[in-house]
Design an enzyme around this catalytic site. Structure first.
Site, PDB file in Angstrom:
ATOM      1  N   GLN A 237       0.831  -1.200   0.000  1.00  0.00           N
ATOM      2  CA  GLN A 237       0.000   0.000   0.000  1.00  0.00           C
ATOM      3  C   GLN A 237       0.867   1.252   0.000  1.00  0.00           C
ATOM      4  O   GLN A 237       0.390   2.335  -0.312  1.00  0.00           O
ATOM      5  CB  GLN A 237      -0.924   0.020   1.222  1.00  0.00           C
ATOM      6  CG  GLN A 237      -2.002  -1.063   1.178  1.00  0.00           C
ATOM      7  CD  GLN A 237      -2.951  -1.033   2.367  1.00  0.00           C
ATOM      8  OE1 GLN A 237      -3.252  -2.087   2.907  1.00  0.00           O
ATOM      9  NE2 GLN A 237      -3.443   0.132   2.777  1.00  0.00           N
ATOM     10  N   ARG A 384      -9.310  -0.635   7.549  1.00  0.00           N
ATOM     11  CA  ARG A 384     -10.247   0.273   6.903  1.00  0.00           C
ATOM     12  C   ARG A 384     -10.704   1.389   7.842  1.00  0.00           C
ATOM     13  O   ARG A 384     -11.894   1.638   8.009  1.00  0.00           O
ATOM     14  CB  ARG A 384     -11.464  -0.473   6.376  1.00  0.00           C
ATOM     15  CG  ARG A 384     -12.150   0.331   5.281  1.00  0.00           C
ATOM     16  CD  ARG A 384     -13.342  -0.371   4.725  1.00  0.00           C
ATOM     17  NE  ARG A 384     -13.852   0.359   3.590  1.00  0.00           N
ATOM     18  CZ  ARG A 384     -14.229  -0.204   2.447  1.00  0.00           C
ATOM     19  NH1 ARG A 384     -14.127  -1.493   2.289  1.00  0.00           N
ATOM     20  NH2 ARG A 384     -14.692   0.524   1.480  1.00  0.00           N
ATOM     21  N   CYS A 385      -9.726   2.023   8.477  1.00  0.00           N
ATOM     22  CA  CYS A 385     -10.064   3.205   9.265  1.00  0.00           C
ATOM     23  C   CYS A 385      -8.802   4.002   9.414  1.00  0.00           C
ATOM     24  O   CYS A 385      -7.720   3.506   9.201  1.00  0.00           O
ATOM     25  CB  CYS A 385     -10.598   2.842  10.646  1.00  0.00           C
ATOM     26  SG  CYS A 385      -9.373   2.130  11.731  1.00  0.00           S
ATOM     27  N   GLU A 760     -13.239   4.888   4.512  1.00  0.00           N
ATOM     28  CA  GLU A 760     -13.199   4.218   5.806  1.00  0.00           C
ATOM     29  C   GLU A 760     -14.364   4.580   6.708  1.00  0.00           C
ATOM     30  O   GLU A 760     -14.626   3.911   7.695  1.00  0.00           O
ATOM     31  CB  GLU A 760     -11.864   4.536   6.463  1.00  0.00           C
ATOM     32  CG  GLU A 760     -10.731   4.074   5.551  1.00  0.00           C
ATOM     33  CD  GLU A 760      -9.353   4.465   6.018  1.00  0.00           C
ATOM     34  OE1 GLU A 760      -9.248   5.484   6.719  1.00  0.00           O
ATOM     35  OE2 GLU A 760      -8.405   3.763   5.678  1.00  0.00           O
TER      36      GLU A 760
END
Lengths: 806, 166
Positions: A237, A384-385, A760
């Site tokens: 990523q 995902r935050c 997110e």
């Protein structure tokens, strides 16, 4: 080219710019099986690596015998910590400034920890080799419960830290203590509680789970001995960060390292960190002189490369009898596993947990986080935050519901009473953040209206009476969540990872015919950057999105950036795009002025070119200007039309939203049904509504999974008991509820296009909404806080403990 | 290890060769035949990323040996587009309805949907959801995948699917 024949609407539509539900360009290859993922790569002579892993959670490694493995047909080498010590790589630095064993150095600290790396001609031979490596262990007592980690007689986990009374984040007060991080006004908060009319206190735990993208972590490392160059293809990523870390560790000069992230099959935070598999593949390639591929299987993924959450938050709120909040106090016990490998900016060992005051106007607050070592996998990534934001949102949103219950107040009314008001923005929170913009009352009222909140509460009241009369065995819950996120890390004045400032970047190069290539420091894992970034450029410089190619993930060609995680792509890289585009537009304006023989200030921008103010028929399209930029620039101006922007954001962005879940639970079976889930998001300016809604669907599905059953669970001796998709909950299309999406738009005042990021939000806001729905359903039977995850069995257990089963 | 001879039809083309008996069909397709559209996601037959069509049935190719496919006719995502490069109705539907994000589950999902629509050309939403329950997606929440399949079903019946992706 003349644009005179087209209407303004047609010219706008041709661009497919911001606001357009543009279909994704990525899909052309993905729908035909022509994506290019890491495991699709096949390099000449490529070898395959696989790990020998520990079955024990805590043990001394007495002996490793690789002689039998080396006789297995196809096996070429077996690496252990001894070999890695020769190149000073038995340990590696983590993103949290701790160190982590690459291969077991004398002991193991969690189940499935990497012990040896077998290199073979193909993946089957490597697996054979793994079976043939003999390891002798001596079991040690384990620490699994984080609440027992700091007991005076708790086993010493990190022997390498014995005698070290301070770590990267200050003093350590116990051999299993990592850091204590504190923020806010302790004395003021204590005073608020001392004077409070009403208080609540609850241990609100957010269990350990895992991002589990469908593609696991993997890489191919290829070292060219002749050139002294290393190429690493991987599921990264953050490819530039990987390049810098690889250079610092290997001493290979950074320009001789080529990191390439091809298509990535989902990330959700799992693919931010550096893992032993990457290091071992690189070392194996250097040793063998051949490319080496390493691909995790699913069990390895769930049990070793990162975890998420495992935050145990004792949450206290002080309030008046009328329900005005007067203080917030939170203490967190954070289980970081065997090594501290959280992916947080250096100065924030608890991420942005200080967003825990949420959407409410708390006059004073104080938060403390204690990080501890246990015999579990390292990680602590933001699934995902933004960093530790979902934990914070869960604590405050459960806390507000618990307070509402204690006050006998409707939870929506309590929230409306305490929201930061529109006119208070920019708002200084009690824990130090400056919220950029918001309009919480409008969003909340729109949501309540949309679901018919009053009627739902009336229906619930009637159902409760019917339940008490024995007429139904079903209970109904209404779960509210109003979250405020903090995303887009971040301003270099306070955000860096391993000393790398957290800006991001974009380079736009226009080609003579009016097509463009844009290269980015970020990296999509499914977010659709190739589609949406081109839309930003199209709106900014008037070139159709279809004529713009967006490239990411190649550190040789892309400008340096920190990558995609924590919803930072749109807030940071998206801003860099706009800034680079505006540099181009400025030069284009000079060229247009020369072409039209007027002064620059006589020109105005008009959709896809410049026109003379007051004389709209005198105009030059960008296509004409770009050709001229290369072939007939004004005298004295250098030819070409390209720009680079490195964007250091002045502040974070603060997306928010109002989510409402309506759920029915059968108390005899524990089976829940999500009747309705409504999600209103405010992410500022919306670039592609189709993609936003798709992101919200996906994030809500992950939130649903986490709240309703998805966890990584350990038994008392440190075995992961649900480490495969056999029993790790990933919802199918059958369980997954229908999602209703909605929005308000409150642009970020400091972002060049006003966008805040959205990917997110649904995970952050969804989890409390589900959990609040379950808690709300049971609350009239006397429960105060039912911990997650809320699977059918646990719901049945709650009903059983309430004596509902006779 | 002694190798076994296999012969099969893949996307209408005959292929044959020697494989280790333990070679999984997914590895044969991806590594020997270089058909990398089908993916590996879980290793335990749960995620369906490796789904291909074998003699008219959806199979998870991570749980079959290549030798078990000896003599079979196999269809993979690479065989779905027309000879002129035109997208199959399902491929078009997934794009039009935003039925994918990272794309990793997509080839398996489309191959499963392909078989589902052979068995039931007019499935209800519930039938679609049940029909693809062996295929996991981590990105989309399935809502738009359902629409993508409805879009394709309508198109294959000669009708038009009116709803927009959301």
């Amino acid at each position: 080219m003349s644009t005179a024949v087209l209407t303004r609407e047609q010219r706008e539509a041709n661009l497919e710019g911001m606001g357009c539900r543009r279909k994704r360009v990525e899909d052309i290859r993905f729908t035909q099986g022509k994506g290019n993922y890491v495991d699709d790569l096949k390099l000449p002579g490529m070898l395959f690596g696989d790990f020998v892993r520990s079955q024990y959670a805590h043990a001394r490694v007495r002996r490793i015998d690789k002689s039998k493995a080396l006789k297995v047909p196809g096996v070429l080498a077996v690496l252990t910590a001894e070999e890695l010590k020769g190149v000073n790589l038995a340990w590696m630095p983590t993103l949290a400034q701790d160190v982590q064993m690459v291969l077991a150095d004398g002991k193991v600290l969690f189940q499935n920890q990497e012990v040896a790396f077998v290199v073979a001609e193909d993946r089957y031979a490597a697996a054979d080799g793994v079976e043939a490596v003999e390891v002798e262990y001596e079991e040690l007592p384990v620490v699994i419960d984080p609440f027992k980690a700091l007991a005076p007689d708790a086993p010493v986990l990190r022997e390498d830290l014995i005698g070290k009374t301070s770590g990267a984040h200050g003093p350590r007060r116990h051999h299993n203590h990592i850091f204590e991080w504190t923020v806010g006004d302790k004395a003021g908060t204590d005073a608020a509680f001392a004077n409070a009319e009403v208080t609540i206190k609850e241990l609100i735990s957010y269990h350990r789970t895992h991002p589990s993208p469908l593609e696991t972590c993997q890489c191919v490392a290829s070292f060219d001995k002749i050139k002294g160059e290393l190429t690493v293809y991987g599921t990264f990523q953050a490819p530039h960060v990987i390049r810098t870390v690889a250079s610092l560790l290997s001493k290979i000069p950074e320009h001789k390292i080529h990191v390439i992230s091809p298509d990535i099959g989902g990330g959700f935070g799992n693919k931010v960190g550096a893992y032993p598999g990457y290091i071992c593949a690189i070392v194996a390639s250097i040793v063998t002189g051949k490319p080496v591929k390493w691909v995790e299987d699913r069990i390895e993924n769930l049990t070793t490369t990162s975890f998420a959450r495992d935050y145990h938050m004792t949450t206290e709120i002080a309030a008046t009898k009328e329900g005005r909040v007067t203080g917030l106090r939170v203490h967190v016990l954070a289980d970081h596993g065997g090594f501290d490998a959280c992916a947080d900016p250096s100065k924030f060992p608890a991420g942005f947990f200080a967003i825990v005051t949420g959407s409410y106007d708390f006059p004073v607050a104080h938060a403390t986080v204690d990080g501890v070592y246990t015999n579990k996998a390292p990680g602590g990534v933001a699934y995902r935050c933004s960093l530790r934001v979902t934990e914070a949102a869960y604590a405050i949103e459960r806390g507000m519901d618990i307070l509402a219950q204690k006050l006998g107040m409707d939870p929506a009314e309590l929230r409306l009473k305490n929201f930061i008001r529109r006119e208070q923005f920019p708002y200084q929170s009690a824990l130090g953040w400056e919220y950029d913009s918001g309009d919480y009352h409008t969003a909340m009222n729109k949501a309540l209206e949309a679901v018919g909140y009053r009627q739902l509460r009336a229906e619930q009241a009637a159902k409760r009476e019917a339940f008490k009369r024995g007429e139904t065995r079903e209970i109904m819950g209404i779960g509210l969540c109003f979250f405020t996120e903090i995303v887009g890390a971040g301003p270099s004045k306070n955000c860096d990872i391993l000393g790398l400032a957290m800006f991001d970047s974009c380079e736009i190069r226009l080609h003579p015919t009016g097509a463009a290539t844009a290269r980015m420091g970020s990296k999509s894992q499914g977010q659709g950057h190739e589609t949406t970034y081109a839309q930003i450029i199209a709106s900014e410089i008037g070139i159709p999105a279809a004529d713009i190619m967006v490239e990411e993930g190649n550190t040789d060609t892309a400008p340096y950036g920190i990558g995609t995680f924590g919803s930072r792509s749109t807030p940071v890289a998206g801003a860099a795009i706009a800034m680079a585009a505006r540099k181009i537009r400025n030069k284009a304006q000079m060229i247009a002025a020369y072409m039209l023989e007027v002064h620059e200030s006589d020109l105005e921008w008009d959709i896809d070119g410049f026109r003379v103010k007051g004389l709209p028929e005198r105009s030059k399209s960008m296509k004409e200007i770009v050709w001229a930029a290369y072939n007939s620039p004004p005298p004295g101006m250098e030819p070409g039309l390209e720009a680079v922007s490195y964007y250091d954001p002045p502040n974070m962005t603060y997306p928010f939203g109002a989510y409402i879940c309506v759920m029915d639970i059968d108390v005899d079976t524990g089976v829940y049904k999500v009747r309705r889930f409504y999600a209103l998001d405010d992410c500022g300016t919306r670039i592609n509504p189709m993609i936003i809604e798709g992101q919200v669907h996906g994030g809500l599905t992950e939130a649903f999974a986490i709240a309703m059953g998805q966890e990584i669970r350990y038994d008392e001796i440190g075995n992961v008991v649900n480490g495969s998709f056999m029993d790790f909950f990933i919802p199918t299309a059958v369980e997954t509820p229908q999602w209703e999406t909605d929005h308000t738009v409150t642009p970020s005042p400091h972002h060049p296009i006003g966008a805040k990021g959205v990917g997110e939000s649904p995970n952050v806001g969804g989890v409390p909404a589900f959990s609040n729905a379950v808690n709300d359903a049971f609350s009239f039977l006397g429960t105060r806080h039912i911990p997650m995850p809320h699977d059918h069995w646990r719901n049945w257990m709650v009903a059983n403990s309430l004596g509902l089963h006779g | 290890m002694a190798k076994a001879h296999v012969k099969m039809t893949v996307n209408g083309k005959e292929v044959e060769g020697l494989v280790e008996p333990r070679t999984l069909l997914i590895h044969y397709l991806r590594e020997t035949l270089s058909l990398t559209g089908a993916h590996i996601g879980c290793d335990t037959t749960h995620c369906g990323a490796c789904t291909v069509d074998l003699d008219g049935k959806s199979v998870k190719s991570c749980t079959l040996f290549a030798v078990q496919a000896d003599g079979a006719s196999i269809a993979t995502i690479e065989g779905m587009a027309g000879p002129d490069g035109s997208l199959h109705a399902l491929q078009e539907g997934f794009r039009m309805m935003h039925g994918l994000q990272c794309g990793y589950c997509t080839p398996g999902m489309i191959m499963r949907a392909h078989r589902l629509l052979q068995e039931n050309p007019s499935p209800t939403e519930d039938e679609i959801r049940f029909g693809i329950a062996g295929n996991l997606c981590r990105c989309t929440g399935y809502q738009n995948i359902v629409k993508a399949i409805q879009y394709a079903a309508a198109k294959l019946r000669g009708e038009t699917f009116a709803e927009a992706a959301e």
